[in-house]
Design an enzyme around this catalytic site. Structure first.
Site, PDB file in Angstrom:
ATOM      1  N   SER A 194       0.805  -1.217   0.000  1.00  0.00           N
ATOM      2  CA  SER A 194       0.000   0.000   0.000  1.00  0.00           C
ATOM      3  C   SER A 194       0.845   1.277   0.000  1.00  0.00           C
ATOM      4  O   SER A 194       1.602   1.506  -0.924  1.00  0.00           O
ATOM      5  CB  SER A 194      -0.959  -0.042   1.182  1.00  0.00           C
ATOM      6  OG  SER A 194      -1.877   1.009   1.089  1.00  0.00           O
ATOM      7  N   HIS A 195       0.740   2.031   1.069  1.00  0.00           N
ATOM      8  CA  HIS A 195       1.417   3.332   1.131  1.00  0.00           C
ATOM      9  C   HIS A 195       2.814   3.226   1.742  1.00  0.00           C
ATOM     10  O   HIS A 195       3.476   4.240   1.920  1.00  0.00           O
ATOM     11  CB  HIS A 195       0.564   4.286   1.965  1.00  0.00           C
ATOM     12  CG  HIS A 195       0.208   3.682   3.292  1.00  0.00           C
ATOM     13  ND1 HIS A 195      -0.702   2.663   3.410  1.00  0.00           N
ATOM     14  CD2 HIS A 195       0.682   3.909   4.535  1.00  0.00           C
ATOM     15  CE1 HIS A 195      -0.788   2.307   4.683  1.00  0.00           C
ATOM     16  NE2 HIS A 195       0.036   3.031   5.380  1.00  0.00           N
TER      17      HIS A 195
ATOM     18  N   ASP B  26      -2.349   6.494  -3.355  1.00  0.00           N
ATOM     19  CA  ASP B  26      -1.201   5.836  -2.724  1.00  0.00           C
ATOM     20  C   ASP B  26      -0.576   4.781  -3.630  1.00  0.00           C
ATOM     21  O   ASP B  26      -0.929   4.677  -4.816  1.00  0.00           O
ATOM     22  CB  ASP B  26      -1.612   5.225  -1.381  1.00  0.00           C
ATOM     23  CG  ASP B  26      -2.525   4.033  -1.547  1.00  0.00           C
ATOM     24  OD1 ASP B  26      -3.260   3.998  -2.544  1.00  0.00           O
ATOM     25  OD2 ASP B  26      -2.504   3.125  -0.699  1.00  0.00           O
TER      26      ASP B  26
ATOM     27  N   ASP C 267      -0.863   1.564  -4.175  1.00  0.00           N
ATOM     28  CA  ASP C 267      -1.707   0.622  -4.918  1.00  0.00           C
ATOM     29  C   ASP C 267      -3.035   1.230  -5.366  1.00  0.00           C
ATOM     30  O   ASP C 267      -3.921   0.502  -5.837  1.00  0.00           O
ATOM     31  CB  ASP C 267      -1.960  -0.641  -4.083  1.00  0.00           C
ATOM     32  CG  ASP C 267      -2.664  -0.335  -2.779  1.00  0.00           C
ATOM     33  OD1 ASP C 267      -2.448   0.764  -2.231  1.00  0.00           O
ATOM     34  OD2 ASP C 267      -3.432  -1.186  -2.296  1.00  0.00           O
TER      35      ASP C 267
ATOM     36  N   ASP D 130      -5.615   2.667  -3.767  1.00  0.00           N
ATOM     37  CA  ASP D 130      -6.905   2.558  -3.079  1.00  0.00           C
ATOM     38  C   ASP D 130      -7.199   3.747  -2.164  1.00  0.00           C
ATOM     39  O   ASP D 130      -8.327   3.921  -1.729  1.00  0.00           O
ATOM     40  CB  ASP D 130      -7.056   1.217  -2.337  1.00  0.00           C
ATOM     41  CG  ASP D 130      -5.981   0.967  -1.312  1.00  0.00           C
ATOM     42  OD1 ASP D 130      -5.053   1.783  -1.196  1.00  0.00           O
ATOM     43  OD2 ASP D 130      -6.065  -0.070  -0.620  1.00  0.00           O
ATOM     44  N   ARG D 131      -6.199   4.575  -1.881  1.00  0.00           N
ATOM     45  CA  ARG D 131      -6.453   5.725  -1.003  1.00  0.00           C
ATOM     46  C   ARG D 131      -6.622   7.008  -1.814  1.00  0.00           C
ATOM     47  O   ARG D 131      -6.183   7.075  -2.961  1.00  0.00           O
ATOM     48  CB  ARG D 131      -5.286   5.930  -0.046  1.00  0.00           C
ATOM     49  CG  ARG D 131      -5.126   4.803   0.934  1.00  0.00           C
ATOM     50  CD  ARG D 131      -4.048   5.126   1.942  1.00  0.00           C
ATOM     51  NE  ARG D 131      -4.015   4.068   2.932  1.00  0.00           N
ATOM     52  CZ  ARG D 131      -3.617   4.210   4.184  1.00  0.00           C
ATOM     53  NH1 ARG D 131      -3.194   5.386   4.604  1.00  0.00           N
ATOM     54  NH2 ARG D 131      -3.625   3.196   5.019  1.00  0.00           N
TER      55      ARG D 131
ATOM     56  N   LYS E 138     -11.318  -0.241  -1.295  1.00  0.00           N
ATOM     57  CA  LYS E 138     -11.437   1.206  -1.395  1.00  0.00           C
ATOM     58  C   LYS E 138     -10.818   1.636  -2.712  1.00  0.00           C
ATOM     59  O   LYS E 138     -10.028   0.891  -3.299  1.00  0.00           O
ATOM     60  CB  LYS E 138     -10.811   1.894  -0.191  1.00  0.00           C
ATOM     61  CG  LYS E 138      -9.362   1.601   0.033  1.00  0.00           C
ATOM     62  CD  LYS E 138      -8.974   2.056   1.434  1.00  0.00           C
ATOM     63  CE  LYS E 138      -7.575   1.570   1.765  1.00  0.00           C
ATOM     64  NZ  LYS E 138      -7.351   1.409   3.183  1.00  0.00           N
TER      65      LYS E 138
END
Ligand code: G1P
Ligand code: ZN
Length: 548
Positions: free
Chosen positions: A118-119, A282, A284, A286-287, A381
């Site tokens: 992710s982030h 981010d 991937d 999703d944010r 998300k």
């Protein structure tokens, strides 16, 4: 090369004891994932647990971080050795998390593997991660991830097929013996869905009339999606996208869309020539973080304002049956839901807890304070979806982001919100802090601090309304009498040490408090939170390591 049968090797090795997935999959340093047999064993533990039917289809893609393509080749070989016969993989090994969720559903896959941390930072010294999703496109449940962890601890080895590397550079179908491989355009299905949900004509008109968008892809996966949608289809100039090239180390950036890691974008929003909407996503995809001229939209407000504005967006005109937020997320959403007369569910932190509610049709919109928002269009998300929602809303309303927010606060009151994070290398002390706080809960109820009283104090326990599963110890919450709330929990996504997250919130109604800064309104609450949890005593911190 055409192989008639798959040659499979059985490799014996000792199990690893540290493969317990956290809030969103297994995350470790790249160096940990690159140890001999490490990834192989974890993937084998997943297949042993999932027991997928022979011949099943698998979706694989990642955020492009360092080790992404090597890991994909390894997973394909283990999958083939475990009886899977069809693999759908994103070109160059790329798939954003929301696009992967969509592809898993659309292609009827038995499972999906998303390679991302992710982030978290990437590169050889950064982090790597693996999430595995179910046929719904949602993340595996806690029961499944725990079962995988148990399986990983008892593993005696893994099976791996002797296959040459799959060519990920070109889209199309290939076969390696019994294994059918389809390399897909990572953005095609996703882009088509966005065109169905949003009014691209209205957005194009809005852009043509001089409005501007600025999107920071942070050298992560969303660059290619943003180019396709914002530039090619909506007509934004190419320089609307910042850090658009996907790089294995994210160009040394921390691909986390928040005011600290995307400080450059925040600075742009303060300039006189700021774009009308500025956004970042981010690693991937999703944010999302949304900004307007001199305005930061807090994620808890974002989802509440989306709910209040569904009528303006073509894909959502018929409304939603209910909504959900993670427990620490601001209660701004509850206020709008109550006004609309629909339920608002409160779930533990982590997107996977929304999935049953989405799948059962109980909710159609959900969000987390950690810059995560999405709807029932996928089971993850979705950063770019949120950005498009807001662009569509600006195009429909023809006013500024700040004006939309001000009108909302005048109608519903404003939930000032901040998260204070305290990092410590000493995980044991962080656990002791939480244990001490938990045992202090009965004594805290009814206590008075200055002019505020603690109305309730509990340790959040969730019972999933769909399958009845229980999740205990999901965060300690103190509800105070003046519209304030304090929530404490330990992060489940770090790869070293421990981070205590303290979530602060206060609902205000008068004009002066609405217009005050969050820091001003929430500082006394943050100090009280530190005192009640004896943060200095346990982990030696005088101030938060980070505030968002
Ligand atoms: C963090 C966020 C959480 C989010 C998760 C995965 O988890 O707080 O809302 O679902 O990342 O993106 P945490 O580190 O707090 O466990
Ligand atoms: Zn992410």
């Amino acid at each position: 090369m055409i192989l008639s049968t798959l040659a499979i090797t059985e490799v014996n090795c000792a199990p690893f004891q540290d493969q317990r997935p956290g809030t969103a999959g297994l995350r470790k340093k790249v160096s940990v994932f690159r140890q001999p047999h490490y990834l192989e064993c974890f993937v084998q533990a997943i297949f042993d647990t999932l027991k997928l039917p022979q011949g099943a289809r698998l979706v694989i893609g990642g955020d492009g971080r360092y080790h992404n393509t090597e890991a994909i080749q390894t997973i394909i070989r283990i999958a083939a050795a475990n009886g899977l016969r069809e693999v759908v993989v994103g070109q160059h090994g790329l798939l954003s998390t929301p696009a992967a969720s969509l592809v898993i559903r659309k292609y009827g896959a038995a499972a999906g593997f998303i390679l991302t941390a992710s982030h978290n930072p990437g590169g050889p010294d950064g982090d790597f991660g693996l999430k595995f999703n179910s046929p719904t496109g949602g993340q595996a449940t806690e029961q499944v991830t725990e079962a995988v962890f148990r399986a990983s601890q008892q593993l005696t080895g893994y099976r791996i097929a002797d296959l040459p590397p799959v060519d990920l550079a070109r889209t199309g179908h290939t076969r390696l013996g019994e294994l059918a491989i389809q390399v897909i355009d990572p953005a095609a299905d996703y882009t088509a869905l966005m065109q169905q949900l949003f009014d691209f004509d209205a957005i194009r008109d809005w852009l043509k009339s001089g409005h501007r968008v600025r999107f920071d892809a942070m050298h992560a996966v969303t660059g290619l999606y943003a180019r396709r949608i914002l530039v090619d289809l909506l007509g934004c100039p190419p320089d609307s996208i910042l850090h658009g090239e996907s790089l294995p180390d994210f160009g040394g950036l921390h691909p986390d869309p928040n005011p600290i890691d995307a400080a450059g974008l925040v600075a742009e929003s303060m300039r006189a020539d700021s774009a009308d909407l500025l956004a970042a996503s981010d690693g991937d995809g999703d944010r999302n973080m949304i900004l307007g001229p001199e305005f930061f939209l807090s994620p808890g407000d974002s989802v509440a304002m989306m709910l209040a504005s569904l009528q303006q967006i073509p894909g959502y005109r018929s409304g939603v049956p209910g909504v959900a937020r993670s427990m620490p997320t601001s209660r701004a959403l509850d206020v709008v839901a109550a006004r609309l007369g629909i339920p608002c569910y409160e779930t533990p932190t982590g997107w996977r807890f929304f999935c049953n509610l989405l799948e059962a049709g109980l909710i159609g919109l959900c969000g987390e304070e950690s810059f995560g928002t999405s709807s029932a269009h996928v089971r993850e998300k979705d950063g770019l979806w949120a950005v498009l929602f807001w662009i569509n809303l600006l195009a429909a309303r023809r006013c500024s982001l700040k004006d939309i927010a001000s009108q909302h606060w005048r109608t519903y009151g404003r939930h000032h919100y901040q998260r204070w994070d305290y990092y410590t290398a000493d995980t044991a002390r962080a656990n002791e802090l939480v244990a001490a706080l938990r045992s202090a809960l009965p004594g805290l109820r009814g206590r008075q601090y200055g002019d505020v009283r603690i109305e309730s104090a509990d340790d959040f326990h969730y019972r999933d309304p769909v399958d009845g599963s229980e999740s205990a110890h999901q965060g300690i919450r103190l509800v105070l009498g003046n519209g304030s709330r304090i929530v404490y929990r330990l992060s489940g996504t770090g790869t070293t040490g421990a981070t205590l997250r303290v979530y602060l919130e206060r609902h205000v109604h008068d004009e002066a408090s609405i217009n005050s800064s969050g820091s001003e309104i929430l500082a006394p609450l943050g100090n009280l939170a530190a005192e009640l949890a004896r943060i200095h005593e346990f982990i030696g911190a005088n101030a938060p390591t980070g505030m968002i």
